[in-house]
Design a protein around this motif. Sequence first.
Motif, PDB file in Angstrom:
ATOM      1  N   LYS A 106      19.720  -1.197   9.311  1.00  0.00           N
ATOM      2  CA  LYS A 106      18.671  -0.354   9.871  1.00  0.00           C
ATOM      3  C   LYS A 106      17.897   0.258   8.715  1.00  0.00           C
ATOM      4  O   LYS A 106      18.484   0.672   7.715  1.00  0.00           O
ATOM      5  CB  LYS A 106      19.269   0.760  10.734  1.00  0.00           C
ATOM      6  N   GLU A 107      16.564   0.313   8.813  1.00  0.00           N
ATOM      7  CA  GLU A 107      15.753   0.869   7.738  1.00  0.00           C
ATOM      8  C   GLU A 107      14.500   1.535   8.281  1.00  0.00           C
ATOM      9  O   GLU A 107      14.113   1.322   9.427  1.00  0.00           O
ATOM     10  CB  GLU A 107      15.411  -0.187   6.698  1.00  0.00           C
ATOM     11  N   VAL A 108      13.897   2.345   7.431  1.00  0.00           N
ATOM     12  CA  VAL A 108      12.657   3.036   7.762  1.00  0.00           C
ATOM     13  C   VAL A 108      11.621   2.601   6.741  1.00  0.00           C
ATOM     14  O   VAL A 108      11.858   2.675   5.536  1.00  0.00           O
ATOM     15  CB  VAL A 108      12.843   4.573   7.704  1.00  0.00           C
ATOM     16  N   LYS A 109      10.479   2.133   7.232  1.00  0.00           N
ATOM     17  CA  LYS A 109       9.396   1.719   6.349  1.00  0.00           C
ATOM     18  C   LYS A 109       8.129   2.451   6.756  1.00  0.00           C
ATOM     19  O   LYS A 109       7.993   2.906   7.879  1.00  0.00           O
ATOM     20  CB  LYS A 109       9.167   0.213   6.427  1.00  0.00           C
ATOM     21  N   GLY A 110       7.207   2.539   5.817  1.00  0.00           N
ATOM     22  CA  GLY A 110       5.940   3.177   6.111  1.00  0.00           C
ATOM     23  C   GLY A 110       5.229   3.580   4.849  1.00  0.00           C
ATOM     24  O   GLY A 110       5.429   2.995   3.788  1.00  0.00           O
ATOM     25  N   ASN A 111       4.408   4.606   4.969  1.00  0.00           N
ATOM     26  CA  ASN A 111       3.701   5.117   3.794  1.00  0.00           C
ATOM     27  C   ASN A 111       3.279   6.564   4.044  1.00  0.00           C
ATOM     28  O   ASN A 111       3.259   7.039   5.181  1.00  0.00           O
ATOM     29  CB  ASN A 111       2.485   4.254   3.461  1.00  0.00           C
ATOM     30  N   VAL A 112       2.947   7.244   2.957  1.00  0.00           N
ATOM     31  CA  VAL A 112       2.393   8.595   3.005  1.00  0.00           C
ATOM     32  C   VAL A 112       1.206   8.606   2.046  1.00  0.00           C
ATOM     33  O   VAL A 112       1.284   8.068   0.947  1.00  0.00           O
ATOM     34  CB  VAL A 112       3.445   9.681   2.658  1.00  0.00           C
ATOM     35  N   ALA A 113       0.086   9.181   2.490  1.00  0.00           N
ATOM     36  CA  ALA A 113      -1.137   9.179   1.691  1.00  0.00           C
ATOM     37  C   ALA A 113      -1.758  10.566   1.687  1.00  0.00           C
ATOM     38  O   ALA A 113      -1.736  11.281   2.695  1.00  0.00           O
ATOM     39  CB  ALA A 113      -2.132   8.165   2.251  1.00  0.00           C
ATOM     40  N   VAL A 114      -2.327  10.929   0.520  1.00  0.00           N
ATOM     41  CA  VAL A 114      -2.972  12.241   0.383  1.00  0.00           C
ATOM     42  C   VAL A 114      -3.908  12.200  -0.818  1.00  0.00           C
ATOM     43  O   VAL A 114      -3.681  11.462  -1.778  1.00  0.00           O
ATOM     44  CB  VAL A 114      -1.920  13.370   0.242  1.00  0.00           C
ATOM     45  N   ASP A 115      -4.975  12.981  -0.754  1.00  0.00           N
ATOM     46  CA  ASP A 115      -5.893  13.165  -1.876  1.00  0.00           C
ATOM     47  C   ASP A 115      -5.614  14.534  -2.478  1.00  0.00           C
ATOM     48  O   ASP A 115      -5.607  15.543  -1.762  1.00  0.00           O
ATOM     49  CB  ASP A 115      -7.350  13.096  -1.424  1.00  0.00           C
ATOM     50  N   ASN A 164      16.887   2.758  15.752  1.00  0.00           N
ATOM     51  CA  ASN A 164      17.507   1.894  16.766  1.00  0.00           C
ATOM     52  C   ASN A 164      16.491   1.284  17.731  1.00  0.00           C
ATOM     53  O   ASN A 164      16.672   0.157  18.179  1.00  0.00           O
ATOM     54  CB  ASN A 164      18.568   2.664  17.550  1.00  0.00           C
ATOM     55  N   GLU A 165      15.437   2.021  18.052  1.00  0.00           N
ATOM     56  CA  GLU A 165      14.461   1.542  19.026  1.00  0.00           C
ATOM     57  C   GLU A 165      13.193   0.989  18.374  1.00  0.00           C
ATOM     58  O   GLU A 165      12.277   0.569  19.074  1.00  0.00           O
ATOM     59  CB  GLU A 165      14.104   2.680  19.992  1.00  0.00           C
ATOM     60  N   GLY A 166      13.118   1.001  17.048  1.00  0.00           N
ATOM     61  CA  GLY A 166      11.940   0.468  16.365  1.00  0.00           C
ATOM     62  C   GLY A 166      10.675   1.264  16.638  1.00  0.00           C
ATOM     63  O   GLY A 166       9.579   0.704  16.666  1.00  0.00           O
ATOM     64  N   ARG A 167      10.816   2.544  16.779  1.00  0.00           N
ATOM     65  CA  ARG A 167       9.661   3.398  17.070  1.00  0.00           C
ATOM     66  C   ARG A 167       8.735   3.510  15.861  1.00  0.00           C
ATOM     67  O   ARG A 167       9.157   3.371  14.718  1.00  0.00           O
ATOM     68  CB  ARG A 167      10.116   4.796  17.467  1.00  0.00           C
ATOM     69  N   ARG A 206       2.775   7.160   8.098  1.00  0.00           N
ATOM     70  CA  ARG A 206       3.164   6.200   9.124  1.00  0.00           C
ATOM     71  C   ARG A 206       4.622   5.857   8.843  1.00  0.00           C
ATOM     72  O   ARG A 206       4.972   5.479   7.733  1.00  0.00           O
ATOM     73  CB  ARG A 206       2.315   4.941   9.044  1.00  0.00           C
ATOM     74  N   ILE A 207       5.457   6.000   9.861  1.00  0.00           N
ATOM     75  CA  ILE A 207       6.893   5.738   9.759  1.00  0.00           C
ATOM     76  C   ILE A 207       7.274   4.768  10.866  1.00  0.00           C
ATOM     77  O   ILE A 207       6.885   4.960  12.018  1.00  0.00           O
ATOM     78  CB  ILE A 207       7.711   7.046   9.922  1.00  0.00           C
ATOM     79  N   GLN A 208       8.043   3.746  10.500  1.00  0.00           N
ATOM     80  CA  GLN A 208       8.488   2.775  11.494  1.00  0.00           C
ATOM     81  C   GLN A 208       9.956   2.450  11.262  1.00  0.00           C
ATOM     82  O   GLN A 208      10.360   2.153  10.141  1.00  0.00           O
ATOM     83  CB  GLN A 208       7.662   1.496  11.392  1.00  0.00           C
ATOM     84  N   GLY A 209      10.738   2.487  12.318  1.00  0.00           N
ATOM     85  CA  GLY A 209      12.131   2.084  12.248  1.00  0.00           C
ATOM     86  C   GLY A 209      12.244   0.608  12.557  1.00  0.00           C
ATOM     87  O   GLY A 209      11.531   0.086  13.405  1.00  0.00           O
ATOM     88  N   GLU A 210      13.118  -0.075  11.826  1.00  0.00           N
ATOM     89  CA  GLU A 210      13.305  -1.503  12.076  1.00  0.00           C
ATOM     90  C   GLU A 210      14.665  -1.953  11.562  1.00  0.00           C
ATOM     91  O   GLU A 210      15.367  -1.217  10.876  1.00  0.00           O
ATOM     92  CB  GLU A 210      12.185  -2.329  11.446  1.00  0.00           C
ATOM     93  N   PRO A 233       4.335   3.907  -0.742  1.00  0.00           N
ATOM     94  CA  PRO A 233       5.168   3.204   0.238  1.00  0.00           C
ATOM     95  C   PRO A 233       6.480   3.945   0.448  1.00  0.00           C
ATOM     96  O   PRO A 233       7.004   4.589  -0.457  1.00  0.00           O
ATOM     97  CB  PRO A 233       5.406   1.844  -0.418  1.00  0.00           C
ATOM     98  N   ILE A 234       6.988   3.841   1.649  1.00  0.00           N
ATOM     99  CA  ILE A 234       8.279   4.439   1.990  1.00  0.00           C
ATOM    100  C   ILE A 234       9.205   3.327   2.448  1.00  0.00           C
ATOM    101  O   ILE A 234       8.816   2.482   3.256  1.00  0.00           O
ATOM    102  CB  ILE A 234       8.121   5.498   3.101  1.00  0.00           C
ATOM    103  N   HIS A 235      10.409   3.332   1.910  1.00  0.00           N
ATOM    104  CA  HIS A 235      11.428   2.377   2.329  1.00  0.00           C
ATOM    105  C   HIS A 235      12.788   3.052   2.151  1.00  0.00           C
ATOM    106  O   HIS A 235      13.264   3.211   1.031  1.00  0.00           O
ATOM    107  CB  HIS A 235      11.352   1.094   1.500  1.00  0.00           C
ATOM    108  N   TRP A 236      13.356   3.477   3.254  1.00  0.00           N
ATOM    109  CA  TRP A 236      14.646   4.159   3.237  1.00  0.00           C
ATOM    110  C   TRP A 236      15.652   3.368   4.065  1.00  0.00           C
ATOM    111  O   TRP A 236      15.318   2.826   5.111  1.00  0.00           O
ATOM    112  CB  TRP A 236      14.563   5.553   3.846  1.00  0.00           C
TER     113      TRP A 236
END
Length: 166
Positions: A55-64, A13-16, A44-48, A83-86
């Motif tokens: 309303k959706e959540v975008k971002g990514n997760v990375a690991v070796d 809701n707040e685009g955090r 990295r997670i971002q609400g938008e 990539p994350i897109h929920w």
Amino acid sequence: MKYAEFPLKKTVNEGRVYEDSLSVEHFPRLKEAVHSVDSPIRFRIQGETNPLGQKEVKGNVAVDLSMICQRCLEPFQTKFDLPIHWIPVKDESEHDLIGDDEALLLVEGDEINLLELLEDEVLLTLPLVPKHDLNEDCDGKDYLEKLKPQEDKKQPFAELAELLKK
């Protein structure tokens, strides 16, 4: 921050934006599933709100990670940057309104366990049969090449075929 009680509703809701790097100790299932985790898990997670008003959540997760090659049984390193897109929904009836191509996130309350969801994303991307890439050195790949039939080997019934043609 308590990622086990992540404020998803406020984030959306707040685009955090949340960005962090956590040790493997927060991801026990991932630690068990691979040979080793060679870096912190970065996300990295971002609400938008998308242009359709969803309303959706975008971002990514990375690991070796290091996994065991199933050809040569030696560890090899690989990098994941997923990539994350929920799209959060309250119940499955909203699925028809959104569409099949979207990754729906069923949320019962205002909070979620973000660590479990991030861990799920990485676990679902792990290969069923880990192996070196074709361009990497791998003793198992060399062994498989030796097992392929050689073209220059004499065919035992080739002479018989020639006799039958006459």
